[in-house]
Design a protein around this motif. Structure first.
Motif, PDB file in Angstrom:
ATOM      1  N   ALA A 179       9.256   3.084  -4.935  1.00 26.53           N
ATOM      2  CA  ALA A 179       8.568   3.079  -3.647  1.00 26.53           C
ATOM      3  C   ALA A 179       7.071   3.322  -3.828  1.00 26.53           C
ATOM      4  CB  ALA A 179       9.175   4.137  -2.726  1.00 26.53           C
ATOM      5  N   ASN A 180       6.721   4.203  -4.743  1.00 28.73           N
ATOM      6  CA  ASN A 180       5.293   4.431  -5.017  1.00 28.73           C
ATOM      7  C   ASN A 180       4.625   3.168  -5.547  1.00 28.73           C
ATOM      8  OD1 ASN A 180       4.711   7.127  -4.297  1.00 28.73           O
ATOM      9  ND2 ASN A 180       5.844   7.880  -6.068  1.00 28.73           N
ATOM     10  N   GLU A 181       5.354   2.423  -6.375  1.00 31.94           N
ATOM     11  CA  GLU A 181       4.794   1.175  -6.901  1.00 31.94           C
ATOM     12  C   GLU A 181       4.570   0.167  -5.784  1.00 31.94           C
ATOM     13  OE1 GLU A 181       5.893  -2.381 -10.113  1.00 31.94           O
ATOM     14  OE2 GLU A 181       7.143  -0.587  -9.973  1.00 31.94           O
ATOM     15  N   TRP A 182       5.544   0.047  -4.860  1.00 34.90           N
ATOM     16  CA  TRP A 182       5.360  -0.854  -3.718  1.00 34.90           C
ATOM     17  C   TRP A 182       4.176  -0.405  -2.861  1.00 34.90           C
ATOM     18  CZ3 TRP A 182       7.101  -5.521  -3.381  1.00 34.90           C
ATOM     19  CH2 TRP A 182       8.304  -5.880  -3.981  1.00 34.90           C
ATOM     20  N   TYR A 183       4.085   0.891  -2.642  1.00 31.58           N
ATOM     21  CA  TYR A 183       2.969   1.403  -1.844  1.00 31.58           C
ATOM     22  C   TYR A 183       1.634   1.035  -2.486  1.00 31.58           C
ATOM     23  CZ  TYR A 183      -0.174   4.690   0.460  1.00 31.58           C
ATOM     24  OH  TYR A 183      -1.229   5.235   1.145  1.00 31.58           O
ATOM     25  N   ASN A 184       1.536   1.226  -3.788  1.00 28.43           N
ATOM     26  CA  ASN A 184       0.279   0.929  -4.477  1.00 28.43           C
ATOM     27  C   ASN A 184      -0.048  -0.563  -4.418  1.00 28.43           C
ATOM     28  OD1 ASN A 184      -0.056   3.623  -5.183  1.00 28.43           O
ATOM     29  ND2 ASN A 184       1.050   3.394  -7.125  1.00 28.43           N
ATOM     30  N   PHE A 214      -3.521  -4.697  -1.972  1.00 26.79           N
ATOM     31  CA  PHE A 214      -3.679  -5.886  -1.124  1.00 26.79           C
ATOM     32  C   PHE A 214      -4.633  -5.585   0.031  1.00 26.79           C
ATOM     33  CE2 PHE A 214      -2.192  -8.067   2.740  1.00 26.79           C
ATOM     34  CZ  PHE A 214      -2.371  -9.387   2.366  1.00 26.79           C
ATOM     35  N   LYS A 215      -4.446  -4.448   0.706  1.00 29.82           N
ATOM     36  CA  LYS A 215      -5.309  -4.086   1.834  1.00 29.82           C
ATOM     37  C   LYS A 215      -6.753  -3.878   1.386  1.00 29.82           C
ATOM     38  CE  LYS A 215      -5.984  -0.441   5.280  1.00 29.82           C
ATOM     39  NZ  LYS A 215      -7.294  -0.021   4.746  1.00 29.82           N
ATOM     40  N   GLU A 216      -6.933  -3.166   0.292  1.00 28.65           N
ATOM     41  CA  GLU A 216      -8.297  -2.880  -0.160  1.00 28.65           C
ATOM     42  C   GLU A 216      -8.990  -4.123  -0.705  1.00 28.65           C
ATOM     43  OE1 GLU A 216      -7.667   0.191  -2.968  1.00 28.65           O
ATOM     44  OE2 GLU A 216      -7.305   1.760  -1.452  1.00 28.65           O
ATOM     45  N   THR A 217      -8.226  -5.101  -1.171  1.00 32.46           N
ATOM     46  CA  THR A 217      -8.823  -6.342  -1.671  1.00 32.46           C
ATOM     47  C   THR A 217      -9.374  -7.181  -0.536  1.00 32.46           C
ATOM     48  OG1 THR A 217      -7.330  -6.371  -3.575  1.00 32.46           O
ATOM     49  CG2 THR A 217      -8.373  -8.467  -2.949  1.00 32.46           C
ATOM     50  N   TRP A 218      -8.613  -7.306   0.546  1.00 30.78           N
ATOM     51  CA  TRP A 218      -9.009  -8.211   1.625  1.00 30.78           C
ATOM     52  C   TRP A 218      -9.676  -7.517   2.805  1.00 30.78           C
ATOM     53  CZ3 TRP A 218      -9.100 -13.064   0.336  1.00 30.78           C
ATOM     54  CH2 TRP A 218      -8.265 -13.499  -0.695  1.00 30.78           C
ATOM     55  N   ALA A 219      -9.565  -6.197   2.889  1.00 29.74           N
ATOM     56  CA  ALA A 219     -10.229  -5.476   3.983  1.00 29.74           C
ATOM     57  C   ALA A 219     -10.733  -4.136   3.451  1.00 29.74           C
ATOM     58  CB  ALA A 219      -9.259  -5.268   5.150  1.00 29.74           C
ATOM     59  N   PRO A 220     -11.688  -4.169   2.523  1.00 31.07           N
ATOM     60  CA  PRO A 220     -12.129  -2.921   1.882  1.00 31.07           C
ATOM     61  C   PRO A 220     -12.826  -1.964   2.835  1.00 31.07           C
ATOM     62  CG  PRO A 220     -13.557  -4.758   1.257  1.00 31.07           C
ATOM     63  CD  PRO A 220     -12.401  -5.348   1.997  1.00 31.07           C
ATOM     64  N   ASP A 221     -13.390  -2.476   3.931  1.00 27.09           N
ATOM     65  CA  ASP A 221     -14.159  -1.617   4.832  1.00 27.09           C
ATOM     66  C   ASP A 221     -13.358  -1.160   6.044  1.00 27.09           C
ATOM     67  OD1 ASP A 221     -16.416  -1.906   3.208  1.00 27.09           O
ATOM     68  OD2 ASP A 221     -16.967  -3.786   4.198  1.00 27.09           O
ATOM     69  N   LEU A 222     -12.133  -1.607   6.154  1.00 27.36           N
ATOM     70  CA  LEU A 222     -11.303  -1.177   7.280  1.00 27.36           C
ATOM     71  C   LEU A 222     -10.571   0.111   6.933  1.00 27.36           C
ATOM     72  CD1 LEU A 222      -9.645  -4.462   8.609  1.00 27.36           C
ATOM     73  CD2 LEU A 222     -11.738  -3.344   9.364  1.00 27.36           C
TER      74      LEU A 222
END
Length: 819
Positions: free
Chosen positions: A779-784, A789-797
């Motif tokens: 689960a930790n691996e999936w979370y990471n 993915f989020k930080e790659t495409w929306a680093p400022d959100l």
């Protein structure tokens, strides 16, 4: 040999409708009749029921694939023949286009072809009807081809997510059978189906057992067939609960029998055993009343498990008190009167019971510091029940002992006023369990005392029991001679086991099953929900904006008259979404899954990727008619899956539809207006905006909030944006895609504050590939991976990424901390 479509000529033209097979003509006529009947009933008696088509039927697939369809009727009124004629015309156009392309059903099962399905699937009743050889390989080729979305979706429905298209091997497979009924209005049809067709001697269960046995004989390997149906699922679960109920009752009877049977020399009374059992059992409802009325809490099912714990604790308290009472009869200086005996026994036992009660309650109160609400409520409730049982024992059971001494002792049956005086040990109505009957049987009516020790006479001092003799003799000598060795041995064992636990202990991979896995309904449910698209709710990963960073949740225990947790709004992650650059960044985050199976394994049909969907890059084409008539984004092909639920994409279509203020204009005004276009291809003709939604530039904060908060002209209590989304939901329901409308509401959205001056909360979701249950490491691996993915495409959100998977992850982490 592949079937050819029965409505096409060999030259690629469509046969006249009158020459189509009778079954097809009858199907279409019946469908039209049913729709009209339902619509008429809807007009006469208002209802929320909508007309739906079976998506696996040929006609259902046809209507879903028709390129120029009009929305089917919604709940607003009856269906007109004109609307049905338009659907039928669209069907004819689709069929003609298919014939021109020299289409063939090509061994297509229902739901994998836009027009037809192969007759080979109606039905495969035995081995000769099964698809094998080259035809089977052709089917698997199509199922593994993401450019054929109907076939691709069929693979996801009947093969597990672990199915490997390269090796063509699978550990599991799923088949569905559709049962009918002679009279759907008859409530007994389900029962007859269950008892006769499924569970009978020639039913599915019996045939499945024969197939399993034959396969294992012929192949030498194991095969397990697990059958499920709505008619039998409840019955199987009730069967499991019935067995558990008998086991629970058995535990209660066993403790009561133990108190009467095994300790008969100390408690030779069914009265005292029953009183002890009464105070144990009724400590639970009294504890419930205290929990609800005094503490103001709610009762949950898992708190009922306390009964098994209190059976042992309560029985110990009963034995401690009665042992002290028996010892008081031979204690020097106190045995001359009942009052001094009671005072001596009460002081001796109550103190001992108080120590054990306080240590037990203290342990539970430590568990109450856990951040998990379920653990907290269970521990506090258990401590309350233990305390109530203690109070019961020192009051109710103490009184029962005095009643026994005054009215029952010395009598073999009933009370002093109506009973028979106690007979000699080893005879019926003598001392002991079952009114002396058990002791009489084991001692041959008092003639042989080899099995049981002979009880002393009332005037004689009590002899040491066998257990006391054993521990005061052999056990004491061994401990005395080897005390240092025993201490060192256990220290070494504890250090070794602690080291082993620290190095090898792993948290659970999944929740404990509700029953044994050899039961079909238990094991099968686990497989269906972990490997197949069986649940009506997809597995999703969500990103939410607008919660407090440190404490994003208000627990149910902190809310008055509520058993549900609630979000705690705060922070700036939602407010910042109104900034132009963040709007575009959110759109980039939503559409990033359209990259398909790229180097980062963004989207595919297996667990190698994050999002579940087609591995091919690109999105889904929009329905031109929905855009022209209503300014909506609707997938033109229902079988095309976007793998996401994102309000921002709807919002840019909403923005584009308002450019030029085109909707509602007549033909001449529309043609004259800049940014508008007029079309006669819709019914009725419509004026629509020519602004490309993909050109959304990112609005200023004031424009963005105004777009979301402008009040509707028709209903000032709602906004134009809310009215737009409601219109989209109704449109989807009208074309028999209610599920899509429900998902749109559940998995994405945006909410303004009460003053409609800022964004309070927003969320988007993706179809995820991770299993519903994992180990903590998995689960930790999936979370990471999702966080990357989020930080790659929306680093400022800002915001959180969350999923039901993480609930089990956090639970496991907190349980480890508590331990």
């Amino acid at each position: 040999m592949e079937d050819t479509c029965q409505v096409c000529n060999s030259d690629g033209t469509m046969k006249a409708a009158g020459t189509w097979p009778t079954s097809i003509q009858t199907c279409i006529a019946n469908w039209k009749s049913n729709v009209l009947s339902m619509a008429q009933a809807q007009a006469n008696e208002p209802t929320t029921t909508t007309t739906t088509l079976d998506p696996t039927s040929a006609l259902g697939q046809l209507c879903a694939a028709a390129p120029t369809r009009s929305p089917l009727p919604t709940t607003s009124g009856p269906v007109s023949m004109m609307a049905l004629d338009r659907v039928e015309q669209a069907m004819m156009q689709t069929v003609a286009a298919g014939c021109a392309s020299n289409m063939t059903c090509g061994w297509s099962p229902p739901g994998t072809h836009q027009i037809c399905s192969s007759s080979a699937y109606f039905p495969a009743t035995d081995a000769t009807g099964l698809v094998t050889g080259a035809a089977k390989e052709a089917i698997l080729d199509k199922m593994c081809d993401p450019s054929l979305p109907l076939w691709w979706n069929s693979k996801n429905s009947f093969m597990p997510i672990s199915f490997d298209c390269e090796s063509r091997k699978s550990k599991y497979a799923l088949s569905r059978f559709f049962a009918g009924a002679n009279d759907p209005e008859d409530d007994k049809e389900g029962e007859r189906f269950q008892l006769g067709y499924v569970e009978g001697r020639t039913g599915w269960y019996a045939k499945a057992a024969l197939i399993e046995a034959r396969y294992e004989r012929e192949h030498g390997s194991k095969l397990r067939i697990m059958l499920f149906s709505g008619a039998t699922l409840i019955a199987q679960y009730l069967g499991i609960l019935l067995v558990d109920g008998f086991l629970s009752l058995g535990s209660l009877v066993s403790v009561w029998a133990y108190m009467w049977l095994m300790l008969e020399s100390r408690m030779p009374s069914v009265f005292l055993a029953s009183c002890g059992m009464f105070e144990i059992i009724f400590s639970l409802p009294v504890g419930m009343c205290f929990w609800v009325l005094i503490l103001g809490q709610k009762i949950f099912w898992y708190q009922m498990l306390v009964i098994y714990m209190i059976l042992g604790i309560g029985a110990d308290d009963v034995f401690i008190f009665y042992d002290a009472w028996l010892q008081s009869a031979h204690a020097e200086g106190v045995s001359h009167s009942k009052s001094t005996r009671f005072c001596w026994a009460y002081r001796r036992s109550v103190g001992a019971m108080l120590v054990t009660t306080l240590t037990t309650c203290g342990s539970f109160f430590i568990g109450a510091t856990s951040p998990l609400p379920l653990v907290q409520s269970f521990c506090i409730f258990a401590a309350v029940v233990v305390l109530v049982d203690y109070l019961f024992c020192i009051s109710f059971f103490a009184s029962a002992v005095l009643v026994y001494e005054e009215w029952i002792k010395g009598f073999g049956y009933c009370f002093r006023c109506c009973g028979i005086e106690l007979r000699e040990a080893g005879t019926c109505l003598g001392p002991g369990c079952c009114f002396g009957g058990l002791r009489a049987c084991l001692t041959c009516c008092g003639r042989s005392w080899k099995v049981l020790p002979k009880p002393p006479k009332p005037e004689d001092p009590p002899e040491p029991r066998a257990m006391e003799k054993f521990f005061s003799g052999f056990v004491f000598r061994q401990y005395q001679n080897h005390k240092i060795k025993l201490i060192l041995f256990w220290v070494a064992v504890v250090i070794g086991m602690a080291t082993s636990a620290g190095l090898q202990l792993r948290t659970a991979k999944k929740r404990a099953p509700i029953g044994r896995e050899n039961i079909d309904v238990i094991k099968g449910s686990d497989i269906l929900f972990s490997e197949f698209e069986f649940s009506t709710r997809p597995v999703t990963a969500s990103i939410v904006f607008g919660l407090e960073d440190e404490t994003p949740v208000t627990w149910a225990r902190e809310r008055d008259d509520s058993t549900l947790n609630a979000p705690k709004f705060g922070g700036t992650s939602a407010i910042d979404l109104a900034q132009p650059q963040n709007q575009l960044e959110l759109l980039a985050l939503c559409t990033a899954v359209d990259r398909g199976q790229d180097d980062a394994d963004t989207r595919c049909g297996t667990r190698a990727c994050l999002a579940k969907g087609s591995p091919l890059p690109g999105g889904c084409a929009h329905d031109v008619e929905a855009w022209q008539t209503s300014g909506l984004y609707i997938r033109a092909d229902e079988s095309c899956v976007t793998s996401r639920y994102c309000f921002m994409e709807d919002l840019r279509y909403f923005w584009a539809s308002k450019q030029g203020i085109c909707q509602g204009k007549g033909e001449s005004a529309c043609i004259a207006a800049a940014g508008c276009a007029y079309t006669n291809s819709t019914l009725p003709p419509s004026c629509y905006s020519t602004t490309d939604p993909l050109s959304y530039p990112g609005l200023s904060e004031s424009e963005f909030l105004s777009l979301l908060s402008t009040a509707s002209v028709s209903d000032p209590q709602t906004t134009e944006w809310e009215e737009y989304m409601e219109m989209k939901a109704n449109y989807l329901k009208g074309i028999n895609r209610r599920y899509e409308a429900d998902f749109m509401t559940q998995y994405t959205g945006i909410r303004l504050n009460n003053a409609k001056t800022a964004i309070q909360f927003a969320w988007i979701s993706y179809n995820a590939t991770f299993p519903r249950e994992n180990t903590v490491d998995e689960a930790n691996e999936w979370y990471n991976r999702w966080q990357t993915f989020k930080e790659t495409w929306a680093p400022d959100l800002g915001g959180f990424q969350t999923a039901e998977l993480y609930l089990f992850l956090v639970t496991q982490n907190e349980m480890v901390k508590a331990a």
